[in-house]
Structure formats: structure tokens, C-alpha cells
Design an enzyme around this catalytic site. Structure first.
Site, PDB file in Angstrom:
ATOM      1  N   HIS A 138       0.861  -1.183   0.000  1.00 20.01           N
ATOM      2  CA  HIS A 138       0.000   0.000   0.000  1.00 20.01           C
ATOM      3  C   HIS A 138       0.900   1.237   0.000  1.00 20.01           C
ATOM      4  O   HIS A 138       1.778   1.369   0.845  1.00 20.01           O
ATOM      5  CB  HIS A 138      -0.878  -0.046   1.253  1.00 20.01           C
ATOM      6  CG  HIS A 138      -1.835   1.087   1.389  1.00 20.01           C
ATOM      7  ND1 HIS A 138      -3.120   1.031   0.882  1.00 20.01           N
ATOM      8  CD2 HIS A 138      -1.718   2.299   1.986  1.00 20.01           C
ATOM      9  CE1 HIS A 138      -3.741   2.164   1.170  1.00 20.01           C
ATOM     10  NE2 HIS A 138      -2.921   2.955   1.827  1.00 20.01           N
ATOM     11  N   ASP A 186       1.079   5.328   0.126  1.00 20.40           N
ATOM     12  CA  ASP A 186       0.367   6.564   0.446  1.00 20.40           C
ATOM     13  C   ASP A 186       0.974   7.728  -0.326  1.00 20.40           C
ATOM     14  O   ASP A 186       2.093   8.158  -0.039  1.00 20.40           O
ATOM     15  CB  ASP A 186       0.431   6.832   1.958  1.00 20.40           C
ATOM     16  CG  ASP A 186      -0.547   5.964   2.728  1.00 20.40           C
ATOM     17  OD1 ASP A 186      -1.608   5.611   2.167  1.00 20.40           O
ATOM     18  OD2 ASP A 186      -0.264   5.650   3.897  1.00 20.40           O
ATOM     19  N   HIS A 222      -2.833   4.674  -2.870  1.00 17.59           N
ATOM     20  CA  HIS A 222      -3.842   5.492  -2.189  1.00 17.59           C
ATOM     21  C   HIS A 222      -3.531   6.961  -2.479  1.00 17.59           C
ATOM     22  O   HIS A 222      -2.548   7.503  -1.967  1.00 17.59           O
ATOM     23  CB  HIS A 222      -3.758   5.167  -0.684  1.00 17.59           C
ATOM     24  CG  HIS A 222      -4.677   5.951   0.178  1.00 17.59           C
ATOM     25  ND1 HIS A 222      -4.612   5.915   1.561  1.00 17.59           N
ATOM     26  CD2 HIS A 222      -5.705   6.779  -0.119  1.00 17.59           C
ATOM     27  CE1 HIS A 222      -5.543   6.689   2.070  1.00 17.59           C
ATOM     28  NE2 HIS A 222      -6.214   7.235   1.071  1.00 17.59           N
ATOM     29  N   GLY A 229      -3.037  11.652   6.406  1.00 20.20           N
ATOM     30  CA  GLY A 229      -1.999  12.677   6.351  1.00 20.20           C
ATOM     31  C   GLY A 229      -0.741  12.361   7.123  1.00 20.20           C
ATOM     32  O   GLY A 229       0.315  12.860   6.792  1.00 20.20           O
ATOM     33  N   GLY A 270       1.297   9.071   9.681  1.00 21.50           N
ATOM     34  CA  GLY A 270       1.238   7.757  10.312  1.00 21.50           C
ATOM     35  C   GLY A 270       1.242   7.852  11.828  1.00 21.50           C
ATOM     36  O   GLY A 270       1.467   8.907  12.412  1.00 21.50           O
ATOM     37  N   GLY A 271       0.956   6.723  12.456  1.00 23.57           N
ATOM     38  CA  GLY A 271       1.105   6.626  13.895  1.00 23.57           C
ATOM     39  C   GLY A 271      -0.028   7.203  14.724  1.00 23.57           C
ATOM     40  O   GLY A 271       0.105   7.364  15.928  1.00 23.57           O
ATOM     41  N   ASP A 329      -7.766   1.534   6.740  1.00 19.08           N
ATOM     42  CA  ASP A 329      -6.461   2.182   6.721  1.00 19.08           C
ATOM     43  C   ASP A 329      -6.365   3.163   7.882  1.00 19.08           C
ATOM     44  O   ASP A 329      -7.122   4.124   7.932  1.00 19.08           O
ATOM     45  CB  ASP A 329      -6.313   2.916   5.372  1.00 19.08           C
ATOM     46  CG  ASP A 329      -4.919   3.469   5.138  1.00 19.08           C
ATOM     47  OD1 ASP A 329      -4.032   3.274   5.983  1.00 19.08           O
ATOM     48  OD2 ASP A 329      -4.726   4.112   4.083  1.00 19.08           O
ATOM     49  N   GLY A 330      -5.453   2.895   8.811  1.00 23.46           N
ATOM     50  CA  GLY A 330      -5.174   3.863   9.872  1.00 23.46           C
ATOM     51  C   GLY A 330      -5.261   3.303  11.276  1.00 23.46           C
ATOM     52  O   GLY A 330      -6.317   2.830  11.688  1.00 23.46           O
ATOM     53  N   GLY A 331      -4.156   3.339  11.975  1.00 21.53           N
ATOM     54  CA  GLY A 331      -4.147   2.961  13.386  1.00 21.53           C
ATOM     55  C   GLY A 331      -4.356   1.483  13.650  1.00 21.53           C
ATOM     56  O   GLY A 331      -4.738   1.109  14.758  1.00 21.53           O
ATOM     57  N   GLY A 370       0.927   0.265   8.655  1.00 23.50           N
ATOM     58  CA  GLY A 370       2.225   0.892   8.410  1.00 23.50           C
ATOM     59  C   GLY A 370       3.066   0.815   9.669  1.00 23.50           C
ATOM     60  O   GLY A 370       3.958  -0.028   9.792  1.00 23.50           O
TER      61      GLY A 370
HETATM   62 ZN    ZN Z   1      -3.268   4.735   2.881  1.00 22.92          ZN
END
Ligand code: ZN
Length: 205
Positions: free
Chosen positions: A13, A15, A46, A122, A124-125, A155-157, A177
Site C-alpha cells: 500500500h 500513500d 492510495h 496525512g 502515520g502513527g 487504513d489507519g491505526g 504501516g
Molecule cells: Zn493509505
């Protein structure tokens, strides 16, 4: 990335951020082309960019297998999706945490996947937004009631603590990620933890 491939990742993936749709700038088609040469895995790109319709051709030519455009960034989303499909790439639509499912309702029959953002895009983390579980469930309900076949990607967290709840809610593609590349004990161990977390709830798809 090669470590993720060895550990059994299904896709890479990527970003893409343009400094306008989101504040950061990451990578463009030149880097995607280099990634294409470095792995045999499909590239899931993405696009966190304004006017994605102006960029889809370059990313298709760079080797994307799937391209996700944000509904918030594309006023002519239906057309953008058709454009992606015409380039021989799987079209996906992404939506931000504040965006209701109604915004994408009419493109659901023409997308391969829906990418549900479970953090603000926008950077990561960030921590997973738990309210998004209801959105994933709502999307799975829509898919069932309309008899559609798109994949639900999240996608995310995501990490071992959140992965099982999103799979239970209906997601089948998990983007990670920080949980994978930020793990102190390495990519293999991180991927094993994610797999173990979803194993009890994974359903045949
Ligand atoms: Zn993404």
C-alpha cells in the site's frame, strides 16, 4: 518492503500525499515505478491528492494494480472511477472519518474496493478512531443488501489490538504501516502478531 513480502503481505500500500489534500508530501509516480521493480506484489496506491483525475494515468503507467481516489477530492468521482478502470487498473474509493457512507453510495457498484480511513489521513502513527467500526458495519450491510462484491479495506491505526474488531465488522483488507514497519522486533514478528489477532474471527470470503 521485501521483508513484508517475505512475511506474507498480500499487497504493498503506497500513500501518495500532495501537500494540498493533506499537509505532507510523500511520493509520486517515479517512486511508484521504482517500487514496481522491487516487488512482485500488487501495488495498492492510495491517492491523497486533490484532482486525482489529473494523476491517475501517471500512476497507472507507473505500475499501480489498484488506485484509490478520495471522494472528498473528486467532484466527478464516477468519471474518475471509469477513467481508472479504462486504464486497466482496479478502482477504489477512499473516505475520510467525517465523511458519511451516503457520499459513496452511488459508486459502490463500480468500485473494486472501498478504503475506510480509520484515522484522519496525512500522517502515520495516529490512534484508531473506534467510531469507525459502525461505519465498516454499515458498509458491510450495504454490500449485503445490494448484493455487491467490493472489498472493504481499512487504513489507519491498525495493530494487533484493533485488527480483530475491524475484521469482525466486515473488513477483509487491513492496511498497516506503523504496526509493521515500526515494530521493534521486526516485520516478521509484527505480521505474525497481526495474523494471530485476526485468525479467530476470519471468515471465508
Ligand atoms: Zn493509505
Amino acid at each position: 518492503m521485501r521483508a513484508a513480502e517475505r512475511a506474507g503481505a498480500a499487497m504493498i500500500h503506497i500513500d501518495v500525499m500532495d501537500g494540498r489534500f493533506v499537509p505532507e508530501i510523500t511520493m509520486g509516480p517515479v517512486v511508484v515505478r521504482a517500487v514496481r521493480r522491487a516487488t512482485a506484489l500488487p501495488l495498492d496506491v492510495h491517492l491523497m491528492v486533490v484532482e486525482p483525475e489529473r494523476q491517475v494515468r501517471a500512476f497507472a503507467e507507473a505500475g499501480a494494480a489498484r488506485l484509490a481516489a478520495h471522494v472528498e477530492a473528486s467532484p466527478h468521482l464516477y468519471q474518475t472511477i471509469q477513467q481508472i478502470r479504462a486504464l486497466g487498473v482496479e478502482p477504489a474509493v477512499a473516505l475520510n472519518p467525517a465523511t458519511p457512507l451516503e457520499e459513496i453510495e452511488w459508486v459502490l457498484p463500480v468500485v473494486t474496493a472501498v478504503l475506510v480511513m480509520t484515522v484522519e489521513p496525512g500522517s502515520g502513527g495516529q490512534p484508531f478512531i473506534p467510531e469507525m467500526l459502525a461505519k465498516i458495519r454499515g458498509l458491510a450491510d450495504l454490500r449485503r443488501s445490494r448484493g455487491l462484491g467490493f472489498e472493504i479495506a481499512v487504513d489507519g491505526g491498525l495493530g494487533p489490538d484493533t485488527a480483530s474488531s475491524v475484521v469482525q465488522a466486515g473488513a477483509s483488507v487491513l492496511v498497516a504501516g506503523t504496526a509493521v514497519f515500526g515494530a521493534p522486533d521486526g516485520v516478521d514478528a509484527a505480521m505474525a502478531r497481526l495474523r494471530a489477532a485476526v485468525r479467530p474471527v476470519r471468515r471465508p470470503s
